[in-house]
Design a protein around this motif. Sequence first.
Motif, PDB file in Angstrom:
ATOM      1  N   THR A 137       3.355   1.266  10.135  1.00  0.00           N
ATOM      2  CA  THR A 137       3.757   1.134   9.248  1.00  0.00           C
ATOM      3  C   THR A 137       5.026   2.668   8.830  1.00  0.00           C
ATOM      4  OG1 THR A 137       3.048  -0.551   8.401  1.00  0.00           O
ATOM      5  CG2 THR A 137       3.939  -0.350   7.110  1.00  0.00           C
ATOM      6  N   VAL A 138       3.132   3.593   8.550  1.00  0.00           N
ATOM      7  CA  VAL A 138       3.612   4.261   8.044  1.00  0.00           C
ATOM      8  C   VAL A 138       4.297   5.724   8.976  1.00  0.00           C
ATOM      9  CG1 VAL A 138       3.064   7.090   7.148  1.00  0.00           C
ATOM     10  CG2 VAL A 138       2.177   4.787   6.415  1.00  0.00           C
ATOM     11  N   GLY A 139       4.165   5.758   9.813  1.00  0.00           N
ATOM     12  CA  GLY A 139       4.243   6.734  11.321  1.00  0.00           C
ATOM     13  C   GLY A 139       6.312   5.925  11.577  1.00  0.00           C
ATOM     14  N   VAL A 140       6.429   5.592  11.590  1.00  0.00           N
ATOM     15  CA  VAL A 140       7.885   4.600  11.832  1.00  0.00           C
ATOM     16  C   VAL A 140       8.595   4.672  10.498  1.00  0.00           C
ATOM     17  CG1 VAL A 140       9.005   2.296  12.540  1.00  0.00           C
ATOM     18  CG2 VAL A 140       6.890   3.287  13.465  1.00  0.00           C
ATOM     19  N   LEU A 141       8.446   3.968   9.210  1.00  0.00           N
ATOM     20  CA  LEU A 141       9.129   4.048   8.296  1.00  0.00           C
ATOM     21  C   LEU A 141       8.850   4.828   6.939  1.00  0.00           C
ATOM     22  CD1 LEU A 141       8.979  -0.015   8.481  1.00  0.00           C
ATOM     23  CD2 LEU A 141      10.340   1.033   9.045  1.00  0.00           C
ATOM     24  N   GLY A 142       7.601   5.731   7.380  1.00  0.00           N
ATOM     25  CA  GLY A 142       7.709   6.771   5.975  1.00  0.00           C
ATOM     26  C   GLY A 142       7.261   5.663   4.711  1.00  0.00           C
ATOM     27  N   ASP A 143       8.308   5.827   4.138  1.00  0.00           N
ATOM     28  CA  ASP A 143       8.091   5.857   2.540  1.00  0.00           C
ATOM     29  C   ASP A 143       9.194   4.634   2.656  1.00  0.00           C
ATOM     30  OD1 ASP A 143       6.198   6.903   0.442  1.00  0.00           O
ATOM     31  OD2 ASP A 143       7.637   8.756   0.056  1.00  0.00           O
ATOM     32  N   THR A 144       9.788   4.117   2.715  1.00  0.00           N
ATOM     33  CA  THR A 144      10.837   2.803   2.927  1.00  0.00           C
ATOM     34  C   THR A 144      10.069   1.755   2.551  1.00  0.00           C
ATOM     35  OG1 THR A 144      11.432   3.475   5.072  1.00  0.00           O
ATOM     36  CG2 THR A 144      12.589   4.747   3.477  1.00  0.00           C
ATOM     37  N   ALA A 145       8.864   2.314   4.062  1.00  0.00           N
ATOM     38  CA  ALA A 145       7.847   1.196   4.022  1.00  0.00           C
ATOM     39  C   ALA A 145       7.511   0.487   2.600  1.00  0.00           C
ATOM     40  CB  ALA A 145       7.206   1.575   4.678  1.00  0.00           C
ATOM     41  N   GLY A 146       7.802   1.084   1.806  1.00  0.00           N
ATOM     42  CA  GLY A 146       7.223   0.355   0.368  1.00  0.00           C
ATOM     43  C   GLY A 146       8.695  -0.130  -0.377  1.00  0.00           C
ATOM     44  N   ASP A 147       9.807  -0.263   0.370  1.00  0.00           N
ATOM     45  CA  ASP A 147      11.090  -0.527   0.200  1.00  0.00           C
ATOM     46  C   ASP A 147      11.555  -2.083  -0.081  1.00  0.00           C
ATOM     47  OD1 ASP A 147      11.331   1.817  -1.307  1.00  0.00           O
ATOM     48  OD2 ASP A 147      12.342   2.901  -0.165  1.00  0.00           O
ATOM     49  N   ILE A 207       8.296  -9.519 -13.582  1.00  0.00           N
ATOM     50  CA  ILE A 207       6.963  -9.904 -13.816  1.00  0.00           C
ATOM     51  C   ILE A 207       6.061 -10.237 -13.132  1.00  0.00           C
ATOM     52  CG2 ILE A 207       6.135 -10.527 -15.872  1.00  0.00           C
ATOM     53  CD1 ILE A 207       9.023 -11.022 -17.463  1.00  0.00           C
ATOM     54  N   VAL A 208       6.263 -11.208 -12.638  1.00  0.00           N
ATOM     55  CA  VAL A 208       5.022 -12.115 -11.804  1.00  0.00           C
ATOM     56  C   VAL A 208       5.599 -11.359 -10.728  1.00  0.00           C
ATOM     57  CG1 VAL A 208       3.683 -13.692 -11.015  1.00  0.00           C
ATOM     58  CG2 VAL A 208       4.535 -13.836 -13.624  1.00  0.00           C
ATOM     59  N   THR A 209       5.095 -10.357  -9.559  1.00  0.00           N
ATOM     60  CA  THR A 209       5.885 -10.055  -8.055  1.00  0.00           C
ATOM     61  C   THR A 209       4.302 -10.979  -7.251  1.00  0.00           C
ATOM     62  OG1 THR A 209       4.748  -7.969  -8.131  1.00  0.00           O
ATOM     63  CG2 THR A 209       7.900  -8.167  -9.264  1.00  0.00           C
ATOM     64  N   VAL A 210       4.826 -10.213  -5.947  1.00  0.00           N
ATOM     65  CA  VAL A 210       3.614 -10.697  -4.771  1.00  0.00           C
ATOM     66  C   VAL A 210       2.863  -9.708  -4.806  1.00  0.00           C
ATOM     67  CG1 VAL A 210       3.694 -10.668  -2.477  1.00  0.00           C
ATOM     68  CG2 VAL A 210       4.971 -12.200  -3.011  1.00  0.00           C
ATOM     69  N   ASP A 211       3.050  -8.319  -5.612  1.00  0.00           N
ATOM     70  CA  ASP A 211       2.444  -7.179  -5.894  1.00  0.00           C
ATOM     71  C   ASP A 211       1.336  -7.871  -6.147  1.00  0.00           C
ATOM     72  OD1 ASP A 211       1.276  -4.588  -5.833  1.00  0.00           O
ATOM     73  OD2 ASP A 211       2.441  -3.148  -6.208  1.00  0.00           O
ATOM     74  N   GLN A 212       1.511  -8.274  -7.697  1.00  0.00           N
ATOM     75  CA  GLN A 212       0.586  -8.176  -8.952  1.00  0.00           C
ATOM     76  C   GLN A 212       0.062  -9.595  -8.854  1.00  0.00           C
ATOM     77  OE1 GLN A 212       3.695  -9.152 -11.871  1.00  0.00           O
ATOM     78  NE2 GLN A 212       3.318  -7.051 -12.640  1.00  0.00           N
ATOM     79  N   LEU A 213       0.079 -10.876  -8.396  1.00  0.00           N
ATOM     80  CA  LEU A 213      -0.221 -11.567  -7.755  1.00  0.00           C
ATOM     81  C   LEU A 213      -1.182 -11.708  -6.463  1.00  0.00           C
ATOM     82  CD1 LEU A 213       2.672 -14.532  -6.868  1.00  0.00           C
ATOM     83  CD2 LEU A 213       0.564 -14.216  -9.242  1.00  0.00           C
ATOM     84  N   ALA A 272       0.861  -1.172   0.124  1.00  0.00           N
ATOM     85  CA  ALA A 272      -0.092  -0.055   0.269  1.00  0.00           C
ATOM     86  C   ALA A 272       1.127   1.624  -0.136  1.00  0.00           C
ATOM     87  CB  ALA A 272      -1.338   0.104   0.752  1.00  0.00           C
ATOM     88  N   VAL A 273       1.959   1.190   0.948  1.00  0.00           N
ATOM     89  CA  VAL A 273       3.381   2.368   0.786  1.00  0.00           C
ATOM     90  C   VAL A 273       3.989   2.134  -0.447  1.00  0.00           C
ATOM     91  CG1 VAL A 273       4.924   3.655   1.735  1.00  0.00           C
ATOM     92  CG2 VAL A 273       2.818   2.047   3.623  1.00  0.00           C
ATOM     93  N   ARG A 274       3.620   1.663  -1.211  1.00  0.00           N
ATOM     94  CA  ARG A 274       4.768   1.437  -2.335  1.00  0.00           C
ATOM     95  C   ARG A 274       3.661   2.210  -3.446  1.00  0.00           C
ATOM     96  NH1 ARG A 274       6.421  -3.274  -4.151  1.00  0.00           N
ATOM     97  NH2 ARG A 274       7.684  -4.287  -2.766  1.00  0.00           N
ATOM     98  N   ALA A 275       2.746   1.955  -3.450  1.00  0.00           N
ATOM     99  CA  ALA A 275       1.564   2.090  -4.435  1.00  0.00           C
ATOM    100  C   ALA A 275       1.163   3.838  -4.231  1.00  0.00           C
ATOM    101  CB  ALA A 275       0.077   1.815  -4.446  1.00  0.00           C
ATOM    102  N   ALA A 276       1.002   4.276  -3.083  1.00  0.00           N
ATOM    103  CA  ALA A 276       0.078   5.288  -2.152  1.00  0.00           C
ATOM    104  C   ALA A 276       1.053   6.194  -1.355  1.00  0.00           C
ATOM    105  CB  ALA A 276      -0.982   5.745  -1.957  1.00  0.00           C
TER     106      ALA A 276
END
Length: 442
Positions: A235-245, A334-340, A30-34
């Motif tokens: 997740t957002v308050g501790v990791l911020g944008d890095t949560a998506g990484d 190409i086929v990632t956990v995100d896509q699955l 979710a953080v990676r997307a938004a």
Amino acid sequence: MTGNIGVARGTALCIGAVLGPGVLVLPALAVRAAGPASLLAWAALMAVSVLIATSFATLGARYPDDGGVATFASRAFGTPAAAVVGCWLYAAVPVGVVAGAIAGARYTAAVLDASPTTVAGISALLLAAVYGANLMGLRLSGRLHLALTAALVALLVAVIAVAGPRVDTERLSPFAPHGAAGVGSAAAVLFASICGWEATANLSAEFTHPRQVRLAAVASLSVVIVLYTGLAIWTVGVLGDTAGDTPVPLIHLLGATGKPWATGTVAVLAVLLTFGASFTFVAAGARAGVSLARHHVLPSRIAVTRQGVPRRSVAVQAAAGAVVAVIAAVAPGIVTVDQLVRMFAALLACVTVVGLAAAVRLLPVARSRVSAAVAALAVAVIVALSGPFLFAPAAVAVVVLARLHRSPSPAAAMRAAAPGIDHRAPLDGVRARQTAGKVGIR
């Protein structure tokens, strides 16, 4: 009614139907997307989940049956709709199981500081254990299944409690780096986090009294909203944008706390939760396949069982899972956990839309119909936001309807009850009804 589930046990089972190993990866996706604006997507999904949970609880209380959404689809729209819903669930199993296996394997590999090859190996071992146990006809006891659910709740509470002091509001900026489109994308993937409220309807026949269905739904809804809200904010308050990484956000939430037990405990629980959820998901899916085959929706050979074990249906599920896993291993870019997860969410979002539409048609109270209609519209928006991942439910629907059209007497072959649950070879206890309506990664 002859059920033996009370409010307390029903609440625990409903919580287990919604929470699952998806919490291991969904906050990061979710953080990676938004970015931090993923909190808006979480808030919207929690609000929608209230309407979904109450709608399915009302349906379950009025029409207690272990067939769940497929039963309601059959009552409201006929057997073709029920067949499509059953096959959406059947198709979702290998996608969700593989995504869950990869997620669990990544946590173990992170603790071992292992390579991506190790992740593939651990995933393969998890999948082999899950499908092998189902081929042998093993069963998880109801107590063990509830213990795994309790372990997941305890894990989330521990994460929220330990990571809480590290929350920093400055990490909320920039709040929406990907704009409104990012929030919509996050909502589409996060739908996997609230799949499972239809399990309330699946469990309805097991409650000692119909009104207990609603009480269990309200209680479980309260727990789920608190846990998900805390996890999302932390997740957002501790990791911020890095949560998506990171593919292992819970480890990073606990990693800097100095607790020597933290990361290892999370890794062990990740594997146990992945196995438990995947095992019961495959078991329910396999028996759904047997029922679909007996009703001539799937090839009749799949309906053959040996000593009550649906080995052919499990084998079909295992073959499909192997194909998905091999593609994911060979082409991880190409086929990632995100896509699955997004494909899994798209399939189950379509199931939910049909179930809510059935509620609009079947419920006698105007207020309940309005609530279901609002929820259906909200989920339909999420379905639309799934974008290219809608090819999966669309393709399944086309194939199923074409097969029914070619069948000499599909209506006679299918009972008015749900094709998604095999009443002649049910899974042990309520776990079949719980997992037939949920996604393997939630």
